[in-house]
Design an enzyme around this catalytic site. Structure first.
Site, PDB file in Angstrom:
ATOM      1  CB  SER A   1      29.842  -7.356  57.721  1.00 39.33           C
ATOM      2  OG  SER A   1      30.011  -6.021  57.908  1.00 39.33           O
TER       3      SER A   1
ATOM      4  CG  HIS B   1      30.097  -9.335  53.112  1.00 35.92           C
ATOM      5  ND1 HIS B   1      30.772 -10.311  53.791  1.00 35.92           N
ATOM      6  CD2 HIS B   1      30.351  -8.180  53.780  1.00 35.92           C
ATOM      7  CE1 HIS B   1      31.392  -9.770  54.820  1.00 35.92           C
ATOM      8  NE2 HIS B   1      31.157  -8.486  54.837  1.00 35.92           N
TER       9      HIS B   1
ATOM     10  CD  GLU C   1      31.098 -14.081  52.848  1.00 38.71           C
ATOM     11  OE1 GLU C   1      31.690 -15.011  53.406  1.00 38.71           O
ATOM     12  OE2 GLU C   1      30.515 -13.171  53.487  1.00 38.71           O
TER      13      GLU C   1
ATOM     14  CG  ASN D   1      32.648 -11.256  58.940  1.00 41.81           C
ATOM     15  OD1 ASN D   1      33.872 -11.202  58.937  1.00 41.81           O
ATOM     16  ND2 ASN D   1      31.882 -10.261  58.526  1.00 41.81           N
TER      17      ASN D   1
HETATM   18  P1  NAI Z   1      31.988   4.132  56.955  1.00 40.70           P
HETATM   19  O1  NAI Z   1      31.552   4.691  58.260  1.00 40.70           O
HETATM   20  O2  NAI Z   1      33.406   4.267  56.530  1.00 40.70           O
HETATM   21  O3  NAI Z   1      31.072   4.753  55.792  1.00 40.70           O
HETATM   22  C1  NAI Z   1      29.683   4.849  55.831  1.00 40.70           C
HETATM   23  C2  NAI Z   1      29.274   6.058  55.008  1.00 40.70           C
HETATM   24  O4  NAI Z   1      27.833   6.048  54.839  1.00 40.70           O
HETATM   25  C3  NAI Z   1      29.628   7.391  55.670  1.00 40.70           C
HETATM   26  O5  NAI Z   1      30.304   8.210  54.749  1.00 40.70           O
HETATM   27  C4  NAI Z   1      28.249   7.994  56.041  1.00 40.70           C
HETATM   28  O6  NAI Z   1      28.236   9.400  55.937  1.00 40.70           O
HETATM   29  C5  NAI Z   1      27.360   7.367  55.005  1.00 40.70           C
HETATM   30  N1  NAI Z   1      25.950   7.292  55.376  1.00 40.70           N
HETATM   31  C6  NAI Z   1      25.436   6.936  56.584  1.00 40.70           C
HETATM   32  N2  NAI Z   1      24.090   6.929  56.515  1.00 40.70           N
HETATM   33  C7  NAI Z   1      23.754   7.269  55.248  1.00 40.70           C
HETATM   34  C8  NAI Z   1      22.507   7.405  54.548  1.00 40.70           C
HETATM   35  N3  NAI Z   1      21.337   7.204  55.173  1.00 40.70           N
HETATM   36  N4  NAI Z   1      22.525   7.739  53.240  1.00 40.70           N
HETATM   37  C9  NAI Z   1      23.708   7.944  52.609  1.00 40.70           C
HETATM   38  N5  NAI Z   1      24.923   7.833  53.209  1.00 40.70           N
HETATM   39  C10 NAI Z   1      24.934   7.492  54.516  1.00 40.70           C
HETATM   40  O7  NAI Z   1      31.542   2.590  56.982  1.00 40.70           O
HETATM   41  P2  NAI Z   1      32.166   1.359  56.162  1.00 40.70           P
HETATM   42  O8  NAI Z   1      33.240   0.734  56.967  1.00 40.70           O
HETATM   43  O9  NAI Z   1      32.427   1.777  54.770  1.00 40.70           O
HETATM   44  O10 NAI Z   1      30.936   0.328  56.194  1.00 40.70           O
HETATM   45  C11 NAI Z   1      29.795   0.505  55.385  1.00 40.70           C
HETATM   46  C12 NAI Z   1      29.004  -0.795  55.353  1.00 40.70           C
HETATM   47  O11 NAI Z   1      29.827  -1.849  54.862  1.00 40.70           O
HETATM   48  C13 NAI Z   1      28.479  -1.281  56.702  1.00 40.70           C
HETATM   49  O12 NAI Z   1      27.231  -1.917  56.511  1.00 40.70           O
HETATM   50  C14 NAI Z   1      29.540  -2.268  57.132  1.00 40.70           C
HETATM   51  O13 NAI Z   1      29.035  -3.226  58.039  1.00 40.70           O
HETATM   52  C15 NAI Z   1      29.881  -2.908  55.799  1.00 40.70           C
HETATM   53  N6  NAI Z   1      31.210  -3.533  55.723  1.00 40.70           N
HETATM   54  C16 NAI Z   1      32.311  -2.963  56.284  1.00 40.70           C
HETATM   55  C17 NAI Z   1      33.558  -3.551  56.187  1.00 40.70           C
HETATM   56  C18 NAI Z   1      34.765  -2.922  56.795  1.00 40.70           C
HETATM   57  O14 NAI Z   1      35.764  -3.635  56.999  1.00 40.70           O
HETATM   58  N7  NAI Z   1      34.760  -1.631  57.095  1.00 40.70           N
HETATM   59  C19 NAI Z   1      33.752  -4.830  55.458  1.00 40.70           C
HETATM   60  C20 NAI Z   1      32.545  -5.309  54.820  1.00 40.70           C
HETATM   61  C21 NAI Z   1      31.321  -4.704  54.995  1.00 40.70           C
END
Ligand code: NAI
Length: 388
Positions: free
Chosen positions: A115, A136, A148, A186
């Site tokens: 994001s 996105h 996006e 955003n």
């Molecule tokens: P989250 O913390 O819920 O999930 C991330 C997952 O990735 C975790 O299960 C973690 O174990 C895993 N992980 C971390 N490093 C890893 C690696 N090297 N290889 C494989 N798995 C790995 O995070 P979330 O909220 O799902 O966000 C994920 C991405 O999406 C981020 O880049 C965030 O900025 C983006 N995003 C989040 C939004 C939200 O509202 N939560 C909305 C839009 C984008």
């Protein structure tokens, strides 16, 4: 799908519902089990809504197309599209993209769900950056229609078009956007929370008055109720990300009120208290009064229509700035704000309905208080001049 957290689970569900086979990988053991539970619940709910005879059964059937894979290389084997939704950290994402580039078939598209990070900088880590794009999604991915589609500096048009076509095929609305901080939503929607926080800090009005004013203007939720719902920590992280990535302009400076609440563990609904207090999931009234201790006010007490007008004007001005920088087209920004932020109208639609000249006059009147937010953007001034 790499990363099986909130977004990874949601996006995997969207792809399954779109009829795709999905291979899921996460670095943390147990994360994929939690994701499968979430996806099963999500699929069941959607099957119920669609009036299916046996929702649990149709969720189980859909899950047959999902495989959990023990490594990145195994997950991406033979895939047409890899989507990354791991931790928001540039170096960790770059390392993952280098691995994806090595293991994926040469014509596969590599997409990031970041994001706030630059898609171009992530793509620098791979040998064939032309196939790297941003996809996105918004949270919750199965519900919100907007995606996006971000073109980085090196992204090839075929990669952007194919990625957009795939998410359109999943029933989403793909909107093309340049690789600029915050993309569209955003960034353009940042004043929706920052401006109310400024009003509150100045002691000019109350949490409830602002939320009521915004709802009366046609928005589905007030800014404070919204921040409590999504998590004040999540909103603050987005605010900080945009502030840093844009070169720290004063208008995007995160609010000290949010910093204080997060430091005190008051994160909104999930912690039982944020801007409001929650008992059994219901708001019971504002948690406290927030007033700028320096005593800097914003002058007269604003009424409901001027509160809403101020917030909308800040959004409109940001939308014109974004267009001036070539971030996206006007119709795409209007649509993105309606689909991704649930706004009742697009910023350009509002400006033209109100009268572009009137908008510049209203902005000018506010720019003494806060020049960085309200000084009319150049494309707006140009349009107003052309229309006179
Ligand atoms: P989250 O913390 O819920 O999930 C991330 C997952 O990735 C975790 O299960 C973690 O174990 C895993 N992980 C971390 N490093 C890893 C690696 N090297 N290889 C494989 N798995 C790995 O995070 P979330 O909220 O799902 O966000 C994920 C991405 O999406 C981020 O880049 C965030 O900025 C983006 N995003 C989040 C939004 C939200 O509202 N939560 C909305 C839009 C984008």
């Amino acid at each position: 799908m790499i990363g099986a957290g909130t977004m990874g689970a949601g996006i995997a569900q969207v792809a399954l519902e779109g009829g795709w086979r999905v291979a899921l990988h996460d670095a943390v053991p147990g994360a994929t089990d939690r994701a499968i539970d979430l996806i099963r619940q999500g699929l069941t709910r959607r099957a119920e809504k669609a009036g299916r005879a046996d929702p649990a059964r149709s969720a189980t059937d859909a899950l047959l197309a999902l495989d959990v894979r023990p490594s990145v290389a195994r997950a991406v084997e033979g895939a047409h599209l890899a989507i990354e939704a791991i931790v928001e950290d540039l170096e960790i994402k770059r390392r993952l993209f280098a691995d994806l580039d090595d293991a994926a078939r040469p014509d596969a598209i590599l997409a990031t769900n970041t994001s706030a990070l630059s898609v171009s900088r992530i793509a620098e880590a791979v040998r064939r950056p032309e196939r790297v794009v941003g996809l996105h999604f918004f949270n919750p991915a199965p519900v919100l229609p907007l995606v996006e589609v971000v073109a980085g500096r090196a992204s090839a048009p075929w990669a952007v078009e194919r990625a957009a076509g795939i998410v359109d095929g999943w029933g989403k609305t793909a909107i093309r956007v340049a690789d600029a901080p915050g993309f569209i939503v955003n960034r353009v929607n940042r004043p929706f929370t920052l401006e109310p926080l400024r009003l509150l800090r100045a002691g000019a009005t109350t949490i409830e008055a602002i939320d009521e004013a915004i709802v009366s203007a046609g928005f589905p939720m007030g800014p404070f109720a919204l921040m409590d719902l999504i998590g004040i920590d999540v909103n603050l992280a987005a605010a900080r990300g945009l502030f840093e990535a844009s070169g720290r302009p004063p208008r995007f400076r995160p609010s000290p009120i949010q910093e204080e609440l997060v430091a005190a563990g008051k994160l909104g609904r999930k912690s039982g208290e944020g801007f409001y207090r929650y008992v059994d999931g219901k708001a019971t009234g504002p948690a406290q009064r927030f007033i700028d201790r320096d005593g800097r006010g914003i002058g007269a007490q604003p009424g409901p229509s001027s509160i809403a007008e101020r917030v909308v004007l800040a959004i409109v001005n940001e939308a014109y700035r974004a267009v001036g920088e070539g971030v996206a087209s006007e119709p795409d920004i209007d649509r993105a704000m309606q689909l991704g932020a649930n706004h009742p109208f697009g910023p350009f639609e509002w400006a033209r309905r109100t009268g572009v000249h009137e908008v510049t006059v209203m902005l000018d009147a506010l720019s003494d208080e806060d020049a960085d937010t309200f000084r009319p953007a150049l494309p707006l001034l140009r349009e107003a001049k052309a229309g006179l």
